[in-house]
Design a protein around this motif. Sequence first.
Motif, mmCIF file in Angstrom:
data_model
loop_
_atom_site.group_PDB
_atom_site.id
_atom_site.type_symbol
_atom_site.label_atom_id
_atom_site.label_comp_id
_atom_site.label_asym_id
_atom_site.label_seq_id
_atom_site.Cartn_x
_atom_site.Cartn_y
_atom_site.Cartn_z
ATOM 1 N N GLY A 158 1.729 11.052 -11.559
ATOM 2 C CA GLY A 158 3.100 11.150 -12.070
ATOM 3 C C GLY A 158 3.357 12.587 -12.461
ATOM 4 N N SER A 159 4.603 13.008 -12.533
ATOM 5 C CA SER A 159 4.928 14.381 -12.859
ATOM 6 C C SER A 159 5.820 14.450 -14.067
ATOM 7 N N GLY A 160 6.086 15.677 -14.499
ATOM 8 C CA GLY A 160 6.978 15.866 -15.621
ATOM 9 C C GLY A 160 8.429 15.709 -15.233
ATOM 10 N N ILE A 161 8.741 15.549 -13.976
ATOM 11 C CA ILE A 161 10.117 15.399 -13.528
ATOM 12 C C ILE A 161 10.345 13.959 -13.115
ATOM 13 N N ASP A 162 11.270 13.318 -13.758
ATOM 14 C CA ASP A 162 11.532 11.910 -13.472
ATOM 15 C C ASP A 162 12.384 11.774 -12.224
ATOM 16 N N ALA A 165 7.140 21.448 -23.011
ATOM 17 C CA ALA A 165 8.258 21.178 -23.917
ATOM 18 C C ALA A 165 8.135 19.785 -24.520
ATOM 19 N N HIS A 166 7.824 18.813 -23.681
ATOM 20 C CA HIS A 166 7.717 17.435 -24.180
ATOM 21 C C HIS A 166 6.518 17.255 -25.100
ATOM 22 N N SER A 167 5.389 17.846 -24.738
ATOM 23 C CA SER A 167 4.215 17.695 -25.602
ATOM 24 C C SER A 167 4.440 18.413 -26.930
ATOM 25 N N GLU A 211 -4.200 17.538 -27.418
ATOM 26 C CA GLU A 211 -5.108 18.119 -26.423
ATOM 27 C C GLU A 211 -4.336 18.589 -25.201
ATOM 28 N N LEU A 212 -3.362 17.796 -24.763
ATOM 29 C CA LEU A 212 -2.539 18.194 -23.623
ATOM 30 C C LEU A 212 -1.763 19.465 -23.942
ATOM 31 N N ARG A 213 -1.194 19.537 -25.124
ATOM 32 C CA ARG A 213 -0.406 20.718 -25.490
ATOM 33 C C ARG A 213 -1.259 21.986 -25.437
ATOM 34 N N LEU A 223 17.889 19.685 -18.361
ATOM 35 C CA LEU A 223 19.098 19.719 -19.185
ATOM 36 C C LEU A 223 19.114 18.557 -20.178
ATOM 37 N N TRP A 224 18.697 17.395 -19.682
ATOM 38 C CA TRP A 224 18.650 16.231 -20.575
ATOM 39 C C TRP A 224 17.668 16.460 -21.723
ATOM 40 N N ALA A 225 16.487 17.000 -21.413
ATOM 41 C CA ALA A 225 15.484 17.234 -22.445
ATOM 42 C C ALA A 225 15.981 18.276 -23.458
ATOM 43 N N ARG A 226 16.596 19.343 -22.958
ATOM 44 C CA ARG A 226 17.123 20.384 -23.863
ATOM 45 C C ARG A 226 18.216 19.808 -24.750
#
Length: 952
Positions: free
Chosen positions: A492-496, A590-592, A559-561, A627-630
Amino acid sequence: MSDHALTARSEAIEFGNFRLVPSSRMLSRNGSAVHLGDRALELLIALIERRGRVVSKKELFEIVWPKVFVEESNLRVNIAALRKALGDGQLGSRFITNIPGRGYAFVADVRQSGVGEEDAAPSSAPAPDSRSELPARLARIVGRNETVTRIAEELSDRRLITITGAGGIGKTAVALAVAEKIAGTYRDGVRILDLATLPSPTLIAPHLASLLRLPTTGVDPLNAVVAHIRTWNLLLIFDNCEHVVEAASAVAVELLTRAAEVHILATSREPLRATGEWVQRLAPLACPPVSKALTLQQALAFPAARLFMDRVLACDGGYRFTDDDAPPIADLCAKLDGLPLAIELAAARVPVFGIRGVVDRLDDRFNILTKGLRTAVPRHQTLSAMIDWSYQALPEHEKTVWRRLSVFAGSFALEAATVIGLSEPTDHLAVIDALDSLVEKSLVTVDALASEARYRMLESLRLYALGKLQEREEVGCVRRRHAEYYSRCSFGSGIDPAFGPADSWLPTPSAQWLDCHSGDIVDIRAAIDWAFSTGDNALAIKLIGGSASLWFKLLLLPELRALLERAVLLAPGLEGIDDELVMRLQVALAHSTFHTLGSVQDVGLALDKALAIAERRDDVNAQLQILWARWGSLATEGHYADMMPGLQRVGAMMVNWPGVAIAPLYNRMAALAYHLLGDQQAALRHAELTLDHAGVGQLAGRDGIFVYDHKIAASSHHARILWTTGSPDSALEVIRAAAEDAARIEQPFAYGFFLVFAAVPISLWTGDLRGARRHVAELLDAASGIAFNVWRSAGNIYQWALETLEQPSGARSTVADRIPGEELLTPFLIESLATFSWRLCHPRLLLTGAGDEVNWSTAETLRARGEKLLASAGTHARSKAQDLFVRSIDISRRQHARSWELRSATSLARLWQADGRSAEARDLLAGVYQQFTEGFATRDLMDAKALLDTLQ
């Protein structure tokens, strides 16, 4: 003695087509002898003597095993053997019945007759040696009682059972315990043939003949053995068959085919694969959980710990265990995988090193675990020798595959095994065959119950094989193959992909996704460490970027961050790292950062860098996600006005990219933005458009890693807006439906958002403290998968709010320095607390000028200030409170926030009533109350109605 005893002992007894002569202990059927073990025959005589009544188990034990303690399972095993010999239940015949909770009864009709010469025991035929050659047990067996009983019971119906398992797991001990339990059920006893010492498979038959004290001519010893025991009722134990397994299988089949009453119990590291074989695979002993809070009593509930403590006491009878010993014992058992021999060897070292000292030295276990019993066979005197016995017996290609599989730190899939085990690019089938053989030989274990079979090696076996890999100088190339394999895996990726056509990153439902991949994380971690250690930063970064979603799913966010921060620092200009990967790294960072409660500025910086790359690549899906995350981080931090430019940009993209399903996202964003800014009518319109969009139903159930399901999120907004605009019952109905959806599609992120943003607040607004407590408990339950740091912090704050609300009104006058995790309070949470009660109004909202920017909570914040002022004395305070209530009502009306208006009208009406202005108070409150068409059982409407009743 019973009423029937004398006649039963002195005469023959007939039942069905059987004839029993107790005096000569002869049982025949239609004139042919029926062979029963001594215990089974004693049971038959005892039951017939007491025919017509139920004989308790206790009484049967006193008759058959007088003054001897035996387990109850012995009775069950012998009764089973007796019933089998009688054919009980076949063709309608019934002889012995079990009365649950009471005992057994003989229920067949009995006839008595005289004893003739034909009933005398034969004396001319040579009697076979009936002695069972079982060694005396010197140490008690631990943790295998159920297995021993199950095998003993199965042997009454199955003639060949093979006990398999890894070396040192206790196969021989179990086999001997089984034999000891049921030896009395075999007329001709038990014989044990240890095959471990045989240098050649051709020696099995001669050694078996020798064991039976049977002289042979040497021409065909197996035929002589069969001829000799053809009529025997005998249990043969073939111990340690693994190095002569094919010959042992052939001998077993020959014996079972030609000797109808011979049973065989074999032990081997792999099955015999003989006709009629029933395999009992021994698992390692269950180990206690590794926990600092573990007590000694809790540890003793697990057989691995019991075995360790038993063997330590055998080495040092004066040792005294305490609760402080429990955690290191659990650690030791886990590191040794519950392997009995390894645990016994470790226990032998405790008098020298102590328990913690042994645990600390287990990384060098092959040099430490070397103090086996002097009487043990050489392969059981050290851990290394035990494993070497198995390794040396492997064909060369299986040795190669096994060595290479040792690079897997955790469980692995079949595909991974074939890639790592390859010697030639096309020999996948050879690797699969080798893996299958290694599983049979108990050198690799398999969990076939998962959606995808997963394999692993016990840690002691893995370390041994890894040592062999190092001896062959293959470690470097195999570890690189291992790391490159995981760098190519899609986790899976960071982009949905939910905003456009499905692609290779399409995620699967959460439960299945984790079931398939959670075991890979230890190998990904090991691969990243190895890549960085060799200076191959590009490979390490690819591993981090490709696996970010897996770390996120497993809640390993700190740990991921740290890994992502290192990756984005090294990635620029690195050969082999393209823009798409850098973009994914920045989004994941950004999410982590956000979900580990990091700086919002750091979140925005990472997203801005990712957005620049997405724009340069003209990647609309990535732009939307970023854009959604920001935009979402701005909402959390209370920068509501700054949300509009992002919303407008998404609206423009909806026009410019008509082929992309942007409308659900845009309307969902608009619903939240307008709600937070206070335009509730516009918010309600966009929420309904989101839920009416056909794409929302299709997206529901898709498990984006860094995204919330549109339907659940939009329902959360919709419920809040419905409550604010004066439809509390409708809001609660949306909450119930959204909870069912969230539970059905198993999206912990979406459900956490729903609980924090809608379920808990609306429960508190309606006065449903019980429902609020239930939802907060879900937020704080780590096992639910919801408790990401960002949700857990909100859950802790909500928990504190509940505790405060449940105390008397005067218990706390302020909330300053009282809130758990004060530094984690976001503007949104501060505003939310004020809407729950004026008692929870944060000091920041009480400052002069605070809240000048009108938003969703301004009206309720003003009311909270007014209530706070009324709690203090003075006419001036009452005047200021009235001004605040009037202003709150005005803002509520402009925002169409009817629920806030009702609250402020109630506060102002109560103030006016106290000032003697009851008529004005009644007109004000009635005018607002009458606008409601539902929710009359909720707290605010009930409070308003109660006040109105006093104003009549």
